[in-house]
Design a protein around this motif. Structure first.
Motif, PDB file in Angstrom:
ATOM      1  N   ARG A 127       0.864  -0.963  -0.101  1.00  0.00           N
ATOM      2  CA  ARG A 127      -0.008   0.011   0.097  1.00  0.00           C
ATOM      3  C   ARG A 127       0.796   1.214  -0.104  1.00  0.00           C
ATOM      4  NH1 ARG A 127      -5.234  -1.354   4.010  1.00  0.00           N
ATOM      5  NH2 ARG A 127      -6.457  -2.279   2.169  1.00  0.00           N
ATOM      6  N   ALA A 128       1.976   1.217   0.759  1.00  0.00           N
ATOM      7  CA  ALA A 128       2.771   2.378   0.876  1.00  0.00           C
ATOM      8  C   ALA A 128       3.463   2.638  -0.359  1.00  0.00           C
ATOM      9  CB  ALA A 128       3.892   2.150   1.849  1.00  0.00           C
ATOM     10  N   ASP A 165     -11.303   1.213  -4.825  1.00  0.00           N
ATOM     11  CA  ASP A 165     -10.234   1.617  -5.925  1.00  0.00           C
ATOM     12  C   ASP A 165      -9.072   1.256  -5.534  1.00  0.00           C
ATOM     13  OD1 ASP A 165     -12.332   2.649  -7.550  1.00  0.00           O
ATOM     14  OD2 ASP A 165     -12.195   4.580  -6.726  1.00  0.00           O
ATOM     15  N   GLU A 166      -8.887  -0.027  -4.712  1.00  0.00           N
ATOM     16  CA  GLU A 166      -7.634  -0.585  -4.290  1.00  0.00           C
ATOM     17  C   GLU A 166      -6.833  -1.200  -5.592  1.00  0.00           C
ATOM     18  OE1 GLU A 166      -5.317  -2.986  -0.884  1.00  0.00           O
ATOM     19  OE2 GLU A 166      -7.417  -2.703  -0.739  1.00  0.00           O
ATOM     20  N   SER A 182       4.066   5.646  -5.332  1.00  0.00           N
ATOM     21  CA  SER A 182       4.134   5.646  -6.988  1.00  0.00           C
ATOM     22  C   SER A 182       3.107   6.565  -7.521  1.00  0.00           C
ATOM     23  CB  SER A 182       4.139   4.446  -7.453  1.00  0.00           C
ATOM     24  OG  SER A 182       2.904   3.996  -7.344  1.00  0.00           O
ATOM     25  N   GLY A 183       2.089   7.082  -6.734  1.00  0.00           N
ATOM     26  CA  GLY A 183       0.925   8.014  -6.977  1.00  0.00           C
ATOM     27  C   GLY A 183      -0.275   7.147  -7.981  1.00  0.00           C
ATOM     28  N   LEU A 184      -0.262   5.806  -7.740  1.00  0.00           N
ATOM     29  CA  LEU A 184      -1.292   5.076  -8.385  1.00  0.00           C
ATOM     30  C   LEU A 184      -2.704   5.365  -7.548  1.00  0.00           C
ATOM     31  CD1 LEU A 184       0.286   1.697  -8.929  1.00  0.00           C
ATOM     32  CD2 LEU A 184      -0.509   3.410 -10.781  1.00  0.00           C
ATOM     33  N   VAL A 185      -2.410   5.644  -6.424  1.00  0.00           N
ATOM     34  CA  VAL A 185      -3.731   5.934  -5.478  1.00  0.00           C
ATOM     35  C   VAL A 185      -3.440   6.845  -4.576  1.00  0.00           C
ATOM     36  CG1 VAL A 185      -3.387   3.827  -4.031  1.00  0.00           C
ATOM     37  CG2 VAL A 185      -5.847   4.546  -4.549  1.00  0.00           C
ATOM     38  N   GLU A 186      -4.622   7.635  -4.055  1.00  0.00           N
ATOM     39  CA  GLU A 186      -4.156   8.424  -2.754  1.00  0.00           C
ATOM     40  C   GLU A 186      -4.333   7.668  -1.774  1.00  0.00           C
ATOM     41  OE1 GLU A 186      -3.797  11.585  -2.798  1.00  0.00           O
ATOM     42  OE2 GLU A 186      -3.357  11.540  -4.907  1.00  0.00           O
TER      43      GLU A 186
END
Length: 138
Positions: free
Chosen positions: A28-29, A47-48, A34-38
């Motif tokens: 998750r970190a 939206d994981e 990487s900016g894939l998800v907030e």
């Protein structure tokens, strides 16, 4: 037997769960960095990304069928049926859980996961049969 052999597979399984949680935190970190998800996306698990979702699902798997494993292990200990057969089946179950989780968080190929799941299922079912037989004939 010294009396606690049946509990070592439970300890080993708990260790697997802790390792999976550690992997989940790392993945998750990584996707946040990487900016894939907030980061907020994890608050409600919407939206994981796949990278962490498969680990999250692997953790959930450790709280489904293994619940029956913990129950039968404790019952086997209580009725004094925690012998070499029970311990061997317990270790077999845990080994299949490790292998299943490894496949799940790496290749995630169902063709590999399914036989591992089924082997663990059979080992667990055999533990319950062992318990029932022990109680019926003791």
């Amino acid at each position: 037997m010294t009396g606690f052999e049946l509990f070592w597979p439970l300890v080993a399984h708990a260790f697997l769960v802790f390792c999976l949680y550690g992997l989940l935190v790392l993945r998750r970190a990584s996707v946040v960095k990487s900016g894939l998800v907030e980061r907020e996306a994890f608050r409600e698990n919407r939206d994981e990304p796949t990278e962490s979702r498969v680990v999250n699902r692997a953790i959930a798997n450790q709280f489904e069928l293994p619940v029956l494993f913990y129950a039968v292990s404790i019952l086997l200990y209580i009725v004094d049926a925690d012998n070499v057969v029970a311990v061997a089946l317990a270790w077999l179950f845990v080994a299949t859980r490790y292998a299943h989780a490894f496949v799940h968080v790496t290749a995630n190929r169902l063709m590999l996961r399914r036989p591992l799941f089924m082997a663990g299922f059979v080992a667990l079912f055999a533990l319950w049969i062992w318990l029932a037989g022990w109680m019926a004939f003791s």
